[in-house]
Write an enzyme that holds these catalytic residues in place. Sequence first.
Site, PDB file in Angstrom:
ATOM      1  N   ARG A 119      -1.589  -6.464  14.187  1.00 14.88           N
ATOM      2  CA  ARG A 119      -0.909  -5.387  14.919  1.00 14.88           C
ATOM      3  C   ARG A 119      -0.154  -5.981  16.099  1.00 14.88           C
ATOM      4  O   ARG A 119      -0.602  -6.962  16.696  1.00 14.88           O
ATOM      5  CB  ARG A 119      -1.931  -4.380  15.473  1.00 14.88           C
ATOM      6  CG  ARG A 119      -2.669  -3.579  14.406  1.00 14.88           C
ATOM      7  CD  ARG A 119      -1.740  -2.622  13.668  1.00 14.88           C
ATOM      8  NE  ARG A 119      -2.406  -1.851  12.646  1.00 14.88           N
ATOM      9  CZ  ARG A 119      -2.584  -2.229  11.372  1.00 14.88           C
ATOM     10  NH1 ARG A 119      -2.153  -3.402  10.961  1.00 14.88           N
ATOM     11  NH2 ARG A 119      -3.181  -1.443  10.513  1.00 14.88           N
TER      12      ARG A 119
ATOM     13  N   LYS B 203       0.932  -8.156  -1.811  1.00 12.86           N
ATOM     14  CA  LYS B 203      -0.477  -7.899  -2.137  1.00 12.86           C
ATOM     15  C   LYS B 203      -0.589  -6.565  -2.870  1.00 12.86           C
ATOM     16  O   LYS B 203      -0.168  -5.526  -2.373  1.00 12.86           O
ATOM     17  CB  LYS B 203      -1.311  -7.852  -0.863  1.00 12.86           C
ATOM     18  CG  LYS B 203      -2.799  -7.699  -1.145  1.00 12.86           C
ATOM     19  CD  LYS B 203      -3.598  -7.826   0.124  1.00 12.86           C
ATOM     20  CE  LYS B 203      -3.674  -6.535   0.882  1.00 12.86           C
ATOM     21  NZ  LYS B 203      -4.484  -5.489   0.227  1.00 12.86           N
TER      22      LYS B 203
ATOM     23  N   THR C 263     -12.163  -6.025   7.660  1.00 11.49           N
ATOM     24  CA  THR C 263     -11.728  -5.914   9.065  1.00 11.49           C
ATOM     25  C   THR C 263     -11.860  -4.473   9.584  1.00 11.49           C
ATOM     26  O   THR C 263     -11.679  -4.225  10.766  1.00 11.49           O
ATOM     27  CB  THR C 263     -10.268  -6.396   9.229  1.00 11.49           C
ATOM     28  OG1 THR C 263      -9.520  -5.934   8.113  1.00 11.49           O
ATOM     29  CG2 THR C 263     -10.193  -7.888   9.300  1.00 11.49           C
TER      30      THR C 263
ATOM     31  N   ARG D 292       0.766  -1.497   7.142  1.00 11.33           N
ATOM     32  CA  ARG D 292       1.387  -0.391   7.861  1.00 11.33           C
ATOM     33  C   ARG D 292       2.422  -0.760   8.923  1.00 11.33           C
ATOM     34  O   ARG D 292       3.430  -0.064   9.040  1.00 11.33           O
ATOM     35  CB  ARG D 292       0.300   0.543   8.412  1.00 11.33           C
ATOM     36  CG  ARG D 292      -0.327   1.366   7.292  1.00 11.33           C
ATOM     37  CD  ARG D 292      -1.656   1.951   7.656  1.00 11.33           C
ATOM     38  NE  ARG D 292      -2.694   0.931   7.724  1.00 11.33           N
ATOM     39  CZ  ARG D 292      -3.982   1.185   7.889  1.00 11.33           C
ATOM     40  NH1 ARG D 292      -4.392   2.428   8.011  1.00 11.33           N
ATOM     41  NH2 ARG D 292      -4.864   0.205   7.939  1.00 11.33           N
TER      42      ARG D 292
ATOM     43  N   ASP E 194       0.838  -1.200   0.000  1.00 13.75           N
ATOM     44  CA  ASP E 194       0.000   0.000   0.000  1.00 13.75           C
ATOM     45  C   ASP E 194       0.876   1.254   0.000  1.00 13.75           C
ATOM     46  O   ASP E 194       0.914   2.001   0.970  1.00 13.75           O
ATOM     47  CB  ASP E 194      -0.946  -0.013   1.217  1.00 13.75           C
ATOM     48  CG  ASP E 194      -1.960  -1.142   1.132  1.00 13.75           C
ATOM     49  OD1 ASP E 194      -2.310  -1.546   0.006  1.00 13.75           O
ATOM     50  OD2 ASP E 194      -2.399  -1.628   2.189  1.00 13.75           O
TER      51      ASP E 194
ATOM     52  N   THR F  14     -19.245 -10.411 -15.604  1.00 14.44           N
ATOM     53  CA  THR F  14     -18.141  -9.446 -15.483  1.00 14.44           C
ATOM     54  C   THR F  14     -17.052  -9.987 -14.558  1.00 14.44           C
ATOM     55  O   THR F  14     -15.860  -9.887 -14.856  1.00 14.44           O
ATOM     56  CB  THR F  14     -18.693  -8.098 -14.952  1.00 14.44           C
ATOM     57  OG1 THR F  14     -19.707  -7.665 -15.852  1.00 14.44           O
ATOM     58  CG2 THR F  14     -17.615  -7.043 -14.854  1.00 14.44           C
TER      59      THR F  14
ATOM     60  N   ASP G 106     -19.481  -7.886  -8.790  1.00 18.95           N
ATOM     61  CA  ASP G 106     -20.206  -7.384  -9.966  1.00 18.95           C
ATOM     62  C   ASP G 106     -21.128  -8.513 -10.438  1.00 18.95           C
ATOM     63  O   ASP G 106     -21.244  -9.543  -9.769  1.00 18.95           O
ATOM     64  CB  ASP G 106     -19.188  -6.995 -11.067  1.00 18.95           C
ATOM     65  CG  ASP G 106     -19.699  -5.841 -11.924  1.00 18.95           C
ATOM     66  OD1 ASP G 106     -20.880  -5.888 -12.316  1.00 18.95           O
ATOM     67  OD2 ASP G 106     -18.919  -4.912 -12.203  1.00 18.95           O
TER      68      ASP G 106
ATOM     69  N   LYS H   1     -10.806  -7.266  -4.920  1.00 16.43           N
ATOM     70  CA  LYS H   1     -12.114  -7.486  -4.275  1.00 16.43           C
ATOM     71  C   LYS H   1     -13.262  -7.374  -5.277  1.00 16.43           C
ATOM     72  O   LYS H   1     -14.139  -6.510  -5.145  1.00 16.43           O
ATOM     73  CB  LYS H   1     -12.317  -6.506  -3.115  1.00 16.43           C
ATOM     74  CG  LYS H   1     -11.252  -6.619  -2.025  1.00 16.43           C
ATOM     75  CD  LYS H   1     -11.592  -5.748  -0.823  1.00 16.43           C
ATOM     76  CE  LYS H   1     -10.605  -5.895   0.310  1.00 16.43           C
ATOM     77  NZ  LYS H   1      -9.270  -5.356   0.068  1.00 16.43           N
TER      78      LYS H   1
ATOM     79  N   GLN I  92      -8.290  -0.013  11.378  1.00 18.99           N
ATOM     80  CA  GLN I  92      -8.768  -1.384  11.588  1.00 18.99           C
ATOM     81  C   GLN I  92      -9.565  -1.473  12.886  1.00 18.99           C
ATOM     82  O   GLN I  92      -9.241  -0.807  13.865  1.00 18.99           O
ATOM     83  CB  GLN I  92      -7.576  -2.351  11.659  1.00 18.99           C
ATOM     84  CG  GLN I  92      -6.736  -2.409  10.383  1.00 18.99           C
ATOM     85  CD  GLN I  92      -7.415  -3.178   9.257  1.00 18.99           C
ATOM     86  OE1 GLN I  92      -8.618  -3.403   9.279  1.00 18.99           O
ATOM     87  NE2 GLN I  92      -6.641  -3.552   8.251  1.00 18.99           N
TER      88      GLN I  92
ATOM     89  N   ASP J 272      -5.476  -8.098  -4.927  1.00 18.54           N
ATOM     90  CA  ASP J 272      -6.590  -7.833  -4.010  1.00 18.54           C
ATOM     91  C   ASP J 272      -7.481  -6.729  -4.581  1.00 18.54           C
ATOM     92  O   ASP J 272      -7.460  -5.596  -4.102  1.00 18.54           O
ATOM     93  CB  ASP J 272      -6.013  -7.440  -2.640  1.00 18.54           C
ATOM     94  CG  ASP J 272      -7.097  -7.230  -1.593  1.00 18.54           C
ATOM     95  OD1 ASP J 272      -8.188  -7.809  -1.734  1.00 18.54           O
ATOM     96  OD2 ASP J 272      -6.842  -6.479  -0.631  1.00 18.54           O
TER      97      ASP J 272
END
Length: 236
Positions: free
Chosen positions: A177, A36, A127, A207, A14, A72, A68, A65, A186, A63
Amino acid sequence: MRRLISPKLILALDVDTLVKAERLVDRLYPKIDTFKVGSYLFTRYGPRVIEMLRGKRAQVFLDLKYLDIPNTVAKAVSAAVRLKVKMLTLHISGGRQMLSAAVVSAKKEAGSGNAARPLLIGITVLTSQKAGKEKVLSLAKTGIDCGLDGVVCSANEAGFLRRRIKKDFVIVTPGIRSSGSAMDDQKRVATVSQAVRAGSNFLVIGRPILKAKDPLKTAEELIGEAYGAGDQGFNY
Ligand code: C5P
């Protein structure tokens, strides 16, 4: 109870640029070998992100997600198989028809080309959202029933799902965490050892590694914690 595959850490890439993503992979691979790719990086750079990872022999967890109409999602899944990703996500709430279409499409595409069939992983409840265990269980059962390979859930539900669903399936848990560290956005979090002991196979961590002063050292510590937790047995 013994698990079939040892727990693995996946880094959530990310970050906002391809250069930052590549730097992280160079730093962490092969300690971490699966990354990811989420909607932000993919929307910005498209398949280039996946090509970068595969060029470094890293594996890809796509990822996006998917949610649809069945046709599709089936097409998106077959395109993902062609990108040779190791695993991908779709929302179980999309319904049985959508899930079955995705499973058929993945098998067909993998059968016709030279790509392996990726693991199809169903999102139960994010989450970042609150959810009762029964809701997560009902979604997970639907997903597994339709032929998905596994589900994403928080570590708080993983043990419960292991006890209630008697089939073999993969559990992916984000929201990891260290005790006492920031929860960010989260809501349902757990430590690495709690997640492993609850029966999680893949721990998605963003993170806590991305914001660490030394990401490699933090990753090594978390991997050590995952192996140590497995030695203590499992609580499901
Ligand atoms: O930074 P953090 O460790 O919270 O990152 C968790 C990652 O897992 C994010 O990329 C997020 O999109 C993803 N994820 C999640 N909850 C889900 C599915 C995926 O947090 N149910």
